[in-house]
Design a protein around this motif. Structure first.
Motif, PDB file in Angstrom:
ATOM      1  N   LEU B  10      18.614 -13.625  32.172  1.00  0.00           N
ATOM      2  CA  LEU B  10      18.366 -13.157  33.534  1.00  0.00           C
ATOM      3  C   LEU B  10      16.979 -13.572  34.022  1.00  0.00           C
ATOM      4  O   LEU B  10      16.792 -13.931  35.177  1.00  0.00           O
ATOM      5  CB  LEU B  10      18.507 -11.628  33.589  1.00  0.00           C
ATOM      6  CG  LEU B  10      19.942 -11.112  33.460  1.00  0.00           C
ATOM      7  CD1 LEU B  10      19.962  -9.600  33.369  1.00  0.00           C
ATOM      8  CD2 LEU B  10      20.793 -11.578  34.631  1.00  0.00           C
ATOM      9  N   GLN B  13      17.159 -17.081  35.082  1.00  0.00           N
ATOM     10  CA  GLN B  13      17.750 -17.156  36.423  1.00  0.00           C
ATOM     11  C   GLN B  13      16.719 -16.781  37.485  1.00  0.00           C
ATOM     12  O   GLN B  13      16.620 -17.418  38.540  1.00  0.00           O
ATOM     13  CB  GLN B  13      18.926 -16.185  36.541  1.00  0.00           C
ATOM     14  CG  GLN B  13      20.212 -16.710  35.934  1.00  0.00           C
ATOM     15  CD  GLN B  13      21.322 -15.660  35.995  1.00  0.00           C
ATOM     16  OE1 GLN B  13      21.291 -14.771  36.842  1.00  0.00           O
ATOM     17  NE2 GLN B  13      22.278 -15.760  35.097  1.00  0.00           N
ATOM     18  N   GLY B  16      14.432 -19.513  38.056  1.00  0.00           N
ATOM     19  CA  GLY B  16      15.078 -20.511  38.917  1.00  0.00           C
ATOM     20  C   GLY B  16      14.943 -20.126  40.384  1.00  0.00           C
ATOM     21  O   GLY B  16      14.610 -20.977  41.227  1.00  0.00           O
ATOM     22  N   ARG B 170      13.646  -9.523  38.723  1.00  0.00           N
ATOM     23  CA  ARG B 170      14.378  -9.431  37.444  1.00  0.00           C
ATOM     24  C   ARG B 170      13.589  -8.592  36.437  1.00  0.00           C
ATOM     25  O   ARG B 170      14.149  -7.739  35.762  1.00  0.00           O
ATOM     26  CB  ARG B 170      14.604 -10.820  36.849  1.00  0.00           C
ATOM     27  CG  ARG B 170      15.444 -11.730  37.682  1.00  0.00           C
ATOM     28  CD  ARG B 170      16.915 -11.478  37.456  1.00  0.00           C
ATOM     29  NE  ARG B 170      17.691 -12.453  38.206  1.00  0.00           N
ATOM     30  CZ  ARG B 170      18.996 -12.362  38.416  1.00  0.00           C
ATOM     31  NH1 ARG B 170      19.671 -11.324  37.939  1.00  0.00           N
ATOM     32  NH2 ARG B 170      19.619 -13.281  39.092  1.00  0.00           N
TER      33      ARG B 170
END
Lengths: 219, 232
Positions: B10, B13, B16, B170
């Motif tokens: 996560l 991600q 990203g 996150r």
């Protein structure tokens, strides 16, 4: 109901002004912290002490390289786990002060470095003691041109302090958001505080442009 | 460190998304900077005044306030933006306003002789800008643009406050689930630091690659470089 509710806008002004006052206090205290810590860091770097000076250099680079929001989270959520508990407000002020100290340290350094080498040589030729060279020659000349630069950081800090609303501090943005969530009207509070930030930072930046013309040697 | 490993997928991600927001924000920043910067150099007041107003307005009101305005206040005017769009828009307009001053300052500080020579050759103002002034100014703009880009990267963390699931978001949500605050926050702190070092290296590489005059680069006054970030 119209899009813009003037009566509502007027009714929330007392809360927003209270938030503005807290924002100003945070900015001023935080700025003093950044000036003092920044000076200490700059002097440590200047003295080139093994281990300590490289650490100061790393401090400047690391603090400048990470987001203020994350730094605020670290201070607010991590410190209590280490047994250090402060209220949100002092934590926030120290975080923003330390964050900006990395920038002020660079400003001091630039102020000292731009001093002509001949000034040091002349002081040595006159066999002035080292501390007198600093107090009478270096500092007076180094400080004038950095005043406008520091002023710019003061304005940036004033606007950046809004980030502290994310660690529960009810400063200007925090007060607007709490009004927004309780009345479910965001247009008026956020628009008004945007104009409040502008109403303070714009005249200040005009003033600093004036200082720049007076203090910074032009070519 | 368990939480960091458990949530590494996560976090990656989120990394990203942070890189995506940075890249989109950077593109918008550059576009905005050149449009506003060139307009503010125009002799035409209907270009110059709006550009000056834009720059002062977006520099004066603060990024997070702008982001919240796009996200929370704009829907009351009937315009709903996706969180990512609101975030990138605020980042691009805000950093673009700072970078517009870089564009304006650098182009104005080009040697007068360049402009005079171009006029003597009968170049139109537009051609002069496009073929002479802008190409020469870009290398000189690089250090200041580097500062803006590092600033942009750090400010992308604010999009987490308008519900974009970036790196900060996150870590924050993983923290509420696992309670492993120290590891998660220190991890992303280091990740942001590494990303900003990366941008610094990239800009220094570009500076060396496109340096017009290496000697003047080395002699660049430190205070001027600092001051150049805001005004000039």
């Amino acid at each position: 109901m119209s899009v813009w509710d003037t009566a509502f806008a007027i009714s929330i002004m007392p809360i927003l002004l209270k938030g503005l006052w807290l924002t100003i206090q945070i900015t001023l205290v935080g700025f003093v912290i950044s000036l003092v810590v920044g000076l200490v860091v700059a002097v440590i770097r200047y003295l080139k002490i093994p281990i300590i000076s490289p650490l100061a250099t790393f401090y400047v680079s690391f603090v400048r390289g990470a987001p203020l929001l994350v730094q605020a989270y670290v201070a607010f959520y991590v410190l209590p786990l280490l047994g250090v508990t402060f209220d949100a407000l002092p934590t926030g002020i120290v975080v923003i002060g330390l964050n900006y100290s990395a920038y002020t340290a660079e400003v001091y350094r630039a102020g000292i470095e731009q001093l002509h080498k001949g000034q040091w040589e002349a002081a040595t030729a006159l066999s002035l003691p080292r501390w007198r060279t600093w107090v009478r020659i270096v500092i007076p000349q180094a400080v004038r041109p950095i005043i406008p630069v520091l002023g710019n950081y003061l304005i940036m800090m004033f606007k950046d302090s809004a980030i502290l609303s994310s660690i529960t501090i009810i400063e200007l943005l925090g007060s607007a958001l709490s009004i927004g969530s309780s009345y479910y009207r965001y247009l008026e509070p956020i628009s008004i505080i945007g104009l409040m930030y502008l109403a303070i930072s714009f005249p200040c930046s005009l003033l600093i442009k004036k200082l720049e013309r007076r203090f910074v040697p032009q070519h | 460190m368990d939480a960091v490993f458990d949530y590494s997928g996560l976090l990656v991600q989120g990394l990203g998304v942070t890189i995506l927001v940075t890249v989109l924000g950077a593109i918008l920043t550059i576009v905005v900077a050149f449009i506003a910067g060139l307009c503010s150099l125009s002799t035409h007041r209907w270009l110059r005044w709006p550009a000056t107003f834009f720059v002062e307005f977006f520099r004066g009101t603060g990024l997070l306030v702008q982001m919240f305005w796009f996200f929370y206040a704009l829907p009351f005017l009937g315009i709903e933006l996706a969180p990512l769009v609101a975030g990138v828009l605020a980042l691009g307009l805000n950093e673009g306003a700072y970078a517009a001053e870089v564009v304006r300052g650098t182009i104005r500080s080009r040697a007068k002789g360049q402009t005079e020579a171009a006029i003597a050759l009968g170049m139109t103002p537009a051609l002069r800008m496009r073929r002479i002034l802008i190409p020469q100014s870009i290398p000189a703009m690089l250090p200041a643009f580097g500062n803006v880009m590092v600033d942009l990267l750090k400010n992308t963390s604010l999009v987490s406050l308008v519900t974009v699931s970036d790196l900060t978001w996150r870590a924050f949500t993983a923290r509420t689930v696992t309670g492993q605050t120290v590891e998660l926050f220190l991890t992303i702190l280091v990740l942001y630091y590494l990303l900003s070092l990366l941008i610094g290296w990239l800009i220094r590489y570009l500076e060396k690659r496109f340096a017009l005059d290496r000697k003047s680069l080395a002699k660049a006054k430190p205070l001027k470089a600092l001051a150049g970030r805001f005004s000039s």
